[in-house]
Write a protein that holds these residues in place. Structure first.
Motif, PDB file in Angstrom:
ATOM      1  N   LEU A  15       0.906  -1.264  -0.099  1.00 41.31           N
ATOM      2  CA  LEU A  15       0.078  -0.118   0.105  1.00 41.31           C
ATOM      3  C   LEU A  15       0.927   1.247   0.067  1.00 41.31           C
ATOM      4  O   LEU A  15       1.793   1.592   1.020  1.00 41.31           O
ATOM      5  CB  LEU A  15      -0.979   0.001   1.143  1.00 41.31           C
ATOM      6  N   SER A  17       1.222   5.291   0.007  1.00 39.56           N
ATOM      7  CA  SER A  17       0.615   6.545   0.033  1.00 39.56           C
ATOM      8  C   SER A  17       1.489   7.790  -0.298  1.00 39.56           C
ATOM      9  O   SER A  17       2.590   7.944   0.392  1.00 39.56           O
ATOM     10  CB  SER A  17       0.253   6.680   1.730  1.00 39.56           C
ATOM     11  N   HIS A  40      -6.570   4.026   8.318  1.00 40.65           N
ATOM     12  CA  HIS A  40      -6.763   3.265   7.036  1.00 40.65           C
ATOM     13  C   HIS A  40      -5.650   2.226   6.925  1.00 40.65           C
ATOM     14  O   HIS A  40      -6.225   1.096   5.992  1.00 40.65           O
ATOM     15  CB  HIS A  40      -6.554   4.359   5.897  1.00 40.65           C
ATOM     16  N   ALA A  44      -6.868  -1.693   5.849  1.00 42.71           N
ATOM     17  CA  ALA A  44      -6.268  -2.519   4.825  1.00 42.71           C
ATOM     18  C   ALA A  44      -5.630  -3.673   5.256  1.00 42.71           C
ATOM     19  O   ALA A  44      -5.789  -4.734   4.923  1.00 42.71           O
ATOM     20  CB  ALA A  44      -5.541  -1.605   3.995  1.00 42.71           C
ATOM     21  N   HIS A  57       3.269  -1.140   4.231  1.00 47.96           N
ATOM     22  CA  HIS A  57       2.734   0.241   4.012  1.00 47.96           C
ATOM     23  C   HIS A  57       3.844   1.231   3.705  1.00 47.96           C
ATOM     24  O   HIS A  57       4.646   1.109   4.529  1.00 47.96           O
ATOM     25  CB  HIS A  57       1.750   0.874   4.875  1.00 47.96           C
ATOM     26  N   ASN A  83      -2.580   5.385  -3.437  1.00 47.84           N
ATOM     27  CA  ASN A  83      -3.073   6.416  -3.356  1.00 47.84           C
ATOM     28  C   ASN A  83      -1.845   7.478  -3.333  1.00 47.84           C
ATOM     29  O   ASN A  83      -1.218   7.630  -2.301  1.00 47.84           O
ATOM     30  CB  ASN A  83      -3.762   6.735  -2.292  1.00 47.84           C
ATOM     31  N   TYR A 141     -10.337   1.513   1.427  1.00 46.06           N
ATOM     32  CA  TYR A 141      -9.295   0.853   1.669  1.00 46.06           C
ATOM     33  C   TYR A 141      -9.651  -0.721   1.923  1.00 46.06           C
ATOM     34  O   TYR A 141      -9.033  -1.664   1.144  1.00 46.06           O
ATOM     35  CB  TYR A 141      -8.572   1.213   3.158  1.00 46.06           C
TER      36      TYR A 141
END
Ligand code: DQA
Length: 156
Positions: A15, A17, A40, A44, A57, A83, A141
């Motif tokens: 993930l 960000s 979030h 996830a 992440h 994202n 998410y």
């Protein structure tokens, strides 16, 4: 299900960000809600674990860090959920990095970028992802993890 495996043989989902997402919780709560990025990520991660996936992440405010994270995922991660924040709208470097990643790619946004300012309507990474989830706030998410699993060929 295809993809490379992490601990306990579970496929790894990265993930990613982008800029300013570290401010979630206090940043324009009327647009992005009051949940923090940590909230979030926890959503996830839990959704991933329930589905036999491992979630990593990375958040950065710097484009190069995100490009590096995509490079480091090559051959190691089965999928990337991204994202990219405002970089979504102009980062050809991120477009190219994602284009060189062979796994599943899902674009994610909290807000519906198409109902906002015109400069947010264009995503330069949309062409190199398989699917996009946007406009569902924090629920996105979980939806992104579900969509990723489907694209990996796993059961929903
Ligand atoms: C965002 C939308 C982008 O336009 C914006 O720059 C962000 C957040 C979203 O999640 O809605 O930083 O990616």
């Amino acid at each position: 299900m295809s993809g490379t495996a992490g601990g306990e043989g579970r496929p790894i989902v990265l993930l990613l960000s982008g800029p300013n997402l570290n401010l979630l919780g206090t940043r324009e709560p009327e647009v992005y809600g009051t949940a923090t990025l940590a909230d979030h990520v926890a959503t996830a991660r839990a959704a991933a674990a329930e589905r036999g996936l491992e979630l990593e992440h990375v958040q950065s405010n710097r484009e190069g860090d995100l490009v590096d994270a995509v490079h480091a995922a090559r051959g190691r991660c089965a999928a990337i959920i991204v994202n990219a924040g405002a970089l979504t709208h102009y980062s050809w470097a991120l477009h190219d990095a994602l284009g060189a990643f062979d796994g599943v790619k899902v674009e994610l946004h909290l807000s519906n970028t198409h109902s906002r300012e015109p400069w947010r309507h264009r995503s330069v990474i949309a062409a190199v992802v398989q699917g996009t989830i946007q406009g569902f706030g924090g629920h996105g998410y979980q939806l992104a993890v579900e969509g990723t699993l489907a694209l990996l060929g796993g059961p929903l």
